[in-house]
Write a protein that holds these residues in place. Sequence first.
Motif, PDB file in Angstrom:
ATOM      1  N   LEU A   1      -2.262 -37.500 -26.404  1.00  0.00           N
ATOM      2  CA  LEU A   1      -3.483 -38.001 -27.029  1.00  0.00           C
ATOM      3  C   LEU A   1      -4.668 -37.081 -26.762  1.00  0.00           C
ATOM      4  O   LEU A   1      -5.673 -37.136 -27.482  1.00  0.00           O
TER       5      LEU A   1
ATOM      6  N   GLN B   1     -11.854 -41.882 -25.194  1.00  0.00           N
ATOM      7  CA  GLN B   1     -11.345 -41.330 -23.936  1.00  0.00           C
ATOM      8  C   GLN B   1     -12.316 -41.596 -22.789  1.00  0.00           C
ATOM      9  O   GLN B   1     -11.920 -42.065 -21.718  1.00  0.00           O
TER      10      GLN B   1
ATOM     11  N   GLU C   1     -11.681 -34.920 -32.314  1.00  0.00           N
ATOM     12  CA  GLU C   1     -12.334 -35.984 -33.063  1.00  0.00           C
ATOM     13  C   GLU C   1     -13.342 -36.656 -32.141  1.00  0.00           C
ATOM     14  O   GLU C   1     -12.987 -37.068 -31.020  1.00  0.00           O
TER      15      GLU C   1
ATOM     16  N   MET D   1     -12.610 -40.263 -30.978  1.00  0.00           N
ATOM     17  CA  MET D   1     -11.518 -40.293 -30.014  1.00  0.00           C
ATOM     18  C   MET D   1     -11.993 -39.820 -28.643  1.00  0.00           C
ATOM     19  O   MET D   1     -11.560 -40.340 -27.604  1.00  0.00           O
TER      20      MET D   1
ATOM     21  N   PHE E   1      -6.126 -35.290 -29.699  1.00  0.00           N
ATOM     22  CA  PHE E   1      -7.057 -36.034 -30.552  1.00  0.00           C
ATOM     23  C   PHE E   1      -8.406 -36.196 -29.865  1.00  0.00           C
ATOM     24  O   PHE E   1      -9.444 -36.211 -30.533  1.00  0.00           O
ATOM     25  N   PHE E   2      -8.409 -36.316 -28.542  1.00  0.00           N
ATOM     26  CA  PHE E   2      -9.666 -36.403 -27.815  1.00  0.00           C
ATOM     27  C   PHE E   2     -10.502 -35.136 -27.991  1.00  0.00           C
ATOM     28  O   PHE E   2     -11.731 -35.185 -27.977  1.00  0.00           O
TER      29      PHE E   2
END
Length: 291
Positions: A59, A73, A66, A69, A62-63
């Motif tokens: 993940l 986080q 975006e 995101m 994506f942090f």
Amino acid sequence: MNPLYWLEPWEPSPTVVIVMLITAVLFVRGKRHARVTFARQLSFWFGLGALYVALHTRLDYFFEHEFFMHRAQHLVLHHLGPFFIALAYPGAALRAGIPFAWRQRFVRPALAARPVRLALDVVMHPVVAVTLFVGLIYFWLFSPIHFIAMLDWRLYRVMNWSMVIDGLLFWWLVLDARPAPPARLSPGKRVLVVIAAIPPQIVLGAFIFFTPRELYPVYSICGRAFTWLSPLRDQQIGGLLLWIPGSMMSVIGALIALRHWMRLSARGRLPQPRRAHTAGADAGKRQTLRT
């Protein structure tokens, strides 16, 4: 797709693995000697697991690509994970998990050292605690600093770890269920501290949400994970995550701190006002003189 695929780290970090492993081992060892209810164990493992997912899984891609995101986080790193770990009150278990000889030789002298005590007194001061908790959010979301942090992997990790450490310190201070002393703050001050952290989060979240221009172009430059989401919409969702869930976590923390205050008051474990004690002593002396 194999679900374990998402548990593979996007960028492996030995630091995360070592810290999480040591913490887990200490807790498992210590809970055999310290009384830890099932609910507290569940809270601890949920918090530790949430931190691991936010730091060391796929993940993380994506942090980094975006904005909303990234805010999710940091919601986990600064609020959710530390909150549930502190809610488990794992201090006694973690301390009991350290071998006795190590506690005597290393831990106690380190905690008793004057620089360490001074540092803890500073960061645990209520004004400093609120300033750090809110200030770090503002600092890392300041557009020029955020731009550099998302490009430099070393600064990116410093940013994430600073949020984890500060979150643990803040929630440990606020969710302490004991009277003061031994707790650093009285129950009333703990409620005020967490309430004071709410308005700045709302202001910053609302500012990010209502700003009509792109504040964080680094995501457009490096490539976005979700191409169907416009930069402004991404920014608005990120602002809402800071505005609503972040503030709601503080509200929940304030309610728990208030519950501790009421519980301690009902059990008579709060210190009595000095004036009342003095007045009672004076009355007793007068009665003795009369007799």
